[in-house]
Motif scaffolding. Structure first.
Motif, PDB file in Angstrom:
ATOM      1  N   ARG A 226      19.143  83.660 -14.600  1.00  0.00           N
ATOM      2  CA  ARG A 226      19.559  83.635 -13.196  1.00  0.00           C
ATOM      3  C   ARG A 226      20.188  82.302 -12.807  1.00  0.00           C
ATOM      4  O   ARG A 226      19.999  81.789 -11.690  1.00  0.00           O
ATOM      5  CB  ARG A 226      18.371  83.950 -12.267  1.00  0.00           C
ATOM      6  CG  ARG A 226      17.710  85.280 -12.518  1.00  0.00           C
ATOM      7  CD  ARG A 226      18.587  86.425 -12.113  1.00  0.00           C
ATOM      8  NE  ARG A 226      18.763  86.509 -10.667  1.00  0.00           N
ATOM      9  CZ  ARG A 226      19.620  87.326 -10.061  1.00  0.00           C
ATOM     10  NH1 ARG A 226      20.392  88.123 -10.783  1.00  0.00           N
ATOM     11  NH2 ARG A 226      19.718  87.346  -8.748  1.00  0.00           N
ATOM     12  N   LEU A 227      20.943  81.730 -13.735  1.00  0.00           N
ATOM     13  CA  LEU A 227      21.705  80.527 -13.437  1.00  0.00           C
ATOM     14  C   LEU A 227      23.029  80.923 -12.783  1.00  0.00           C
ATOM     15  O   LEU A 227      23.553  82.010 -13.031  1.00  0.00           O
ATOM     16  CB  LEU A 227      21.995  79.746 -14.713  1.00  0.00           C
ATOM     17  CG  LEU A 227      20.793  79.149 -15.441  1.00  0.00           C
ATOM     18  CD1 LEU A 227      21.199  78.666 -16.823  1.00  0.00           C
ATOM     19  CD2 LEU A 227      20.182  78.010 -14.628  1.00  0.00           C
ATOM     20  N   THR A 228      23.580  80.035 -11.987  1.00  0.00           N
ATOM     21  CA  THR A 228      24.908  80.259 -11.454  1.00  0.00           C
ATOM     22  C   THR A 228      25.940  79.715 -12.446  1.00  0.00           C
ATOM     23  O   THR A 228      25.609  78.982 -13.374  1.00  0.00           O
ATOM     24  CB  THR A 228      25.092  79.572 -10.091  1.00  0.00           C
ATOM     25  OG1 THR A 228      24.942  78.159 -10.249  1.00  0.00           O
ATOM     26  CG2 THR A 228      24.067  80.095  -9.084  1.00  0.00           C
ATOM     27  N   VAL A 229      27.196  80.082 -12.232  1.00  0.00           N
ATOM     28  CA  VAL A 229      28.300  79.531 -13.020  1.00  0.00           C
ATOM     29  C   VAL A 229      29.398  79.083 -12.069  1.00  0.00           C
ATOM     30  O   VAL A 229      29.558  79.633 -10.978  1.00  0.00           O
ATOM     31  CB  VAL A 229      28.866  80.551 -14.029  1.00  0.00           C
ATOM     32  CG1 VAL A 229      27.822  80.940 -15.057  1.00  0.00           C
ATOM     33  CG2 VAL A 229      29.409  81.786 -13.330  1.00  0.00           C
ATOM     34  N   ASP A 230      30.153  78.073 -12.516  1.00  0.00           N
ATOM     35  CA  ASP A 230      31.292  77.632 -11.720  1.00  0.00           C
ATOM     36  C   ASP A 230      32.317  78.758 -11.594  1.00  0.00           C
ATOM     37  O   ASP A 230      32.466  79.569 -12.524  1.00  0.00           O
ATOM     38  CB  ASP A 230      31.970  76.431 -12.382  1.00  0.00           C
ATOM     39  CG  ASP A 230      31.209  75.141 -12.150  1.00  0.00           C
ATOM     40  OD1 ASP A 230      30.771  74.917 -11.010  1.00  0.00           O
ATOM     41  OD2 ASP A 230      31.057  74.360 -13.105  1.00  0.00           O
ATOM     42  N   PRO A 231      33.048  78.818 -10.476  1.00  0.00           N
ATOM     43  CA  PRO A 231      34.099  79.844 -10.330  1.00  0.00           C
ATOM     44  C   PRO A 231      35.094  79.852 -11.476  1.00  0.00           C
ATOM     45  O   PRO A 231      35.503  80.908 -11.950  1.00  0.00           O
ATOM     46  CB  PRO A 231      34.758  79.475  -9.001  1.00  0.00           C
ATOM     47  CG  PRO A 231      33.687  78.794  -8.224  1.00  0.00           C
ATOM     48  CD  PRO A 231      32.882  78.031  -9.230  1.00  0.00           C
ATOM     49  N   VAL A 232      35.509  78.668 -11.941  1.00  0.00           N
ATOM     50  CA  VAL A 232      36.478  78.627 -13.033  1.00  0.00           C
ATOM     51  C   VAL A 232      35.887  79.222 -14.304  1.00  0.00           C
ATOM     52  O   VAL A 232      36.575  79.907 -15.064  1.00  0.00           O
ATOM     53  CB  VAL A 232      36.978  77.180 -13.273  1.00  0.00           C
ATOM     54  CG1 VAL A 232      35.856  76.280 -13.757  1.00  0.00           C
ATOM     55  CG2 VAL A 232      38.129  77.175 -14.254  1.00  0.00           C
ATOM     56  N   ASP A 233      34.603  78.999 -14.551  1.00  0.00           N
ATOM     57  CA  ASP A 233      33.960  79.582 -15.725  1.00  0.00           C
ATOM     58  C   ASP A 233      33.885  81.098 -15.610  1.00  0.00           C
ATOM     59  O   ASP A 233      34.119  81.825 -16.583  1.00  0.00           O
ATOM     60  CB  ASP A 233      32.550  79.009 -15.902  1.00  0.00           C
ATOM     61  CG  ASP A 233      32.553  77.532 -16.239  1.00  0.00           C
ATOM     62  OD1 ASP A 233      33.441  77.103 -16.984  1.00  0.00           O
ATOM     63  OD2 ASP A 233      31.670  76.806 -15.744  1.00  0.00           O
ATOM     64  N   ALA A 234      33.560  81.587 -14.419  1.00  0.00           N
ATOM     65  CA  ALA A 234      33.484  83.030 -14.205  1.00  0.00           C
ATOM     66  C   ALA A 234      34.823  83.698 -14.457  1.00  0.00           C
ATOM     67  O   ALA A 234      34.897  84.777 -15.074  1.00  0.00           O
ATOM     68  CB  ALA A 234      33.002  83.323 -12.786  1.00  0.00           C
ATOM     69  N   ARG A 235      35.904  83.057 -13.997  1.00  0.00           N
ATOM     70  CA  ARG A 235      37.228  83.657 -14.171  1.00  0.00           C
ATOM     71  C   ARG A 235      37.625  83.689 -15.643  1.00  0.00           C
ATOM     72  O   ARG A 235      38.196  84.669 -16.119  1.00  0.00           O
ATOM     73  CB  ARG A 235      38.266  82.874 -13.352  1.00  0.00           C
ATOM     74  CG  ARG A 235      39.638  83.534 -13.379  1.00  0.00           C
ATOM     75  CD  ARG A 235      39.602  84.880 -12.652  1.00  0.00           C
ATOM     76  NE  ARG A 235      40.847  85.616 -12.827  1.00  0.00           N
ATOM     77  CZ  ARG A 235      41.078  86.462 -13.807  1.00  0.00           C
ATOM     78  NH1 ARG A 235      40.156  86.672 -14.746  1.00  0.00           N
ATOM     79  NH2 ARG A 235      42.213  87.138 -13.871  1.00  0.00           N
ATOM     80  N   VAL A 236      37.330  82.616 -16.375  1.00  0.00           N
ATOM     81  CA  VAL A 236      37.675  82.578 -17.794  1.00  0.00           C
ATOM     82  C   VAL A 236      36.830  83.586 -18.573  1.00  0.00           C
ATOM     83  O   VAL A 236      37.338  84.273 -19.466  1.00  0.00           O
ATOM     84  CB  VAL A 236      37.510  81.152 -18.360  1.00  0.00           C
ATOM     85  CG1 VAL A 236      37.625  81.153 -19.880  1.00  0.00           C
ATOM     86  CG2 VAL A 236      38.560  80.235 -17.751  1.00  0.00           C
ATOM     87  N   ILE A 237      35.564  83.700 -18.234  1.00  0.00           N
ATOM     88  CA  ILE A 237      34.706  84.685 -18.893  1.00  0.00           C
ATOM     89  C   ILE A 237      35.267  86.089 -18.695  1.00  0.00           C
ATOM     90  O   ILE A 237      35.379  86.879 -19.651  1.00  0.00           O
ATOM     91  CB  ILE A 237      33.268  84.610 -18.354  1.00  0.00           C
ATOM     92  CG1 ILE A 237      32.574  83.330 -18.865  1.00  0.00           C
ATOM     93  CG2 ILE A 237      32.452  85.829 -18.770  1.00  0.00           C
ATOM     94  CD1 ILE A 237      31.250  83.033 -18.225  1.00  0.00           C
ATOM     95  N   ALA A 238      35.645  86.410 -17.460  1.00  0.00           N
ATOM     96  CA  ALA A 238      36.209  87.742 -17.183  1.00  0.00           C
ATOM     97  C   ALA A 238      37.514  87.938 -17.947  1.00  0.00           C
ATOM     98  O   ALA A 238      37.784  89.025 -18.469  1.00  0.00           O
ATOM     99  CB  ALA A 238      36.421  87.899 -15.683  1.00  0.00           C
ATOM    100  N   ASP A 239      38.332  86.900 -18.006  1.00  0.00           N
ATOM    101  CA  ASP A 239      39.623  86.989 -18.688  1.00  0.00           C
ATOM    102  C   ASP A 239      39.422  87.234 -20.192  1.00  0.00           C
ATOM    103  O   ASP A 239      40.114  88.063 -20.797  1.00  0.00           O
ATOM    104  CB  ASP A 239      40.411  85.702 -18.462  1.00  0.00           C
ATOM    105  CG  ASP A 239      41.821  85.785 -19.030  1.00  0.00           C
ATOM    106  OD1 ASP A 239      42.592  86.624 -18.555  1.00  0.00           O
ATOM    107  OD2 ASP A 239      42.125  85.005 -19.949  1.00  0.00           O
ATOM    108  N   VAL A 240      38.473  86.519 -20.788  1.00  0.00           N
ATOM    109  CA  VAL A 240      38.208  86.700 -22.211  1.00  0.00           C
ATOM    110  C   VAL A 240      37.623  88.080 -22.473  1.00  0.00           C
ATOM    111  O   VAL A 240      38.050  88.791 -23.376  1.00  0.00           O
ATOM    112  CB  VAL A 240      37.249  85.613 -22.729  1.00  0.00           C
ATOM    113  CG1 VAL A 240      36.820  85.918 -24.168  1.00  0.00           C
ATOM    114  CG2 VAL A 240      37.897  84.241 -22.669  1.00  0.00           C
TER     115      VAL A 240
END
Length: 245
Positions: A226-240
């Motif tokens: 239940r950790l948060t992630v930075d917005p930029v990390d979330a976008r890259v994760i979704a992109d990958v």
């Protein structure tokens, strides 16, 4: 992930680095009153421009239909950034599962092939061969002066976890996290040093073939804890993830 996907991920990382506060600062300079609705609208507009609408801040879910949809997306706690200390996660490589072996040797035994233990020990790994998951290279590990050729990586770095929720955990919870095999990999030492405490938005494995497995592991850990992630990390994760089977 292909090289094209990796370049795309890096472009996304760069494009999402615009702080929403710039819009609010502009209003302040103009002397215009700022309402809560104004602030929300400004942030929402920036998120739309960055392709991050629906994945920011308050537990909103990310890209539909992927593991990224389970991410809790929020900026890192700025106060926590200045207070991180490694020892807040306990002594390095504790024997948390009480099997008589420290975590480092447990992971070496799990991840290396052809493991040879130190004479008289069933725990201490003295030799082995690593098929490095980050670079795709083969590394011969031998305990001694060059032991650091193979290091144990926290997939979600401890400092990253601290900034994204772990600063509020108990000492026991942090100690368990630091020694959780699900968050640990034996990897090339130089690559681990280059990674430091960065998330996927700033660092990805050098080998394109490692991208999908890396973001999957990263996502599983942050969601599980239940950790948060930075917005930029979330976008890259979704992109990958969009390019993974």
């Amino acid at each position: 992930m292909t090289r094209t996907h990796r370049r795309s991920a890096r472009r996304v990382a760069a494009s999402t680095a615009v702080p929403a506060g710039l819009v609010l600062c502009a209003w302040l300079l103009l002397g215009a009153p700022i309402t809560s609705a104004d602030a929300t609208s400004a942030i929402d507009e920036l998120l739309v421009q960055a392709g991050l609408e629906g994945v920011f801040g308050d537990g909103s879910r990310g890209a539909s239909g992927s593991e990224a949809s389970d991410l809790l997306v929020a900026e890192a706690d700025p106060a926590a950034r200045a207070t991180y200390e490694r020892d807040r996660f306990g002594d390095a490589w504790a024997d948390v599962d009480r099997n008589g072996c420290d975590t480092r040797n447990d992971i070496l035994k799990r991840d290396l092939d052809g493991v040879v233990h130190r004479r008289g020990s069933s725990c201490v790994v003295s030799r082995g061969v690593l098929a490095d998951p980050y670079t795709g290279t083969v590394i011969r590990f031998e305990r001694g002066q060059r032991s650091d050729r193979v290091q144990i990586d926290h997939i979600v770095p401890l400092a990253y976890a601290w900034r994204h929720g772990a600063s509020g955990w108990s000492d026991d919870e942090r100690r368990a996290f630091a020694n959780d095999p699900a968050n640990l990999l034996a990897v090339d030492g130089r690559t681990n040093q280059a990674k430091r405490d960065q998330g996927p938005g700033e660092w990805m494995p050098p080998s394109d073939a490692a991208a999908c497995d890396y973001v999957e592991r990263f996502t599983q850990v942050v969601v599980g804890y239940r950790l948060t992630v930075d917005p930029v990390d979330a976008r890259v994760i979704a992109d990958v993830e969009a390019g993974c089977d």
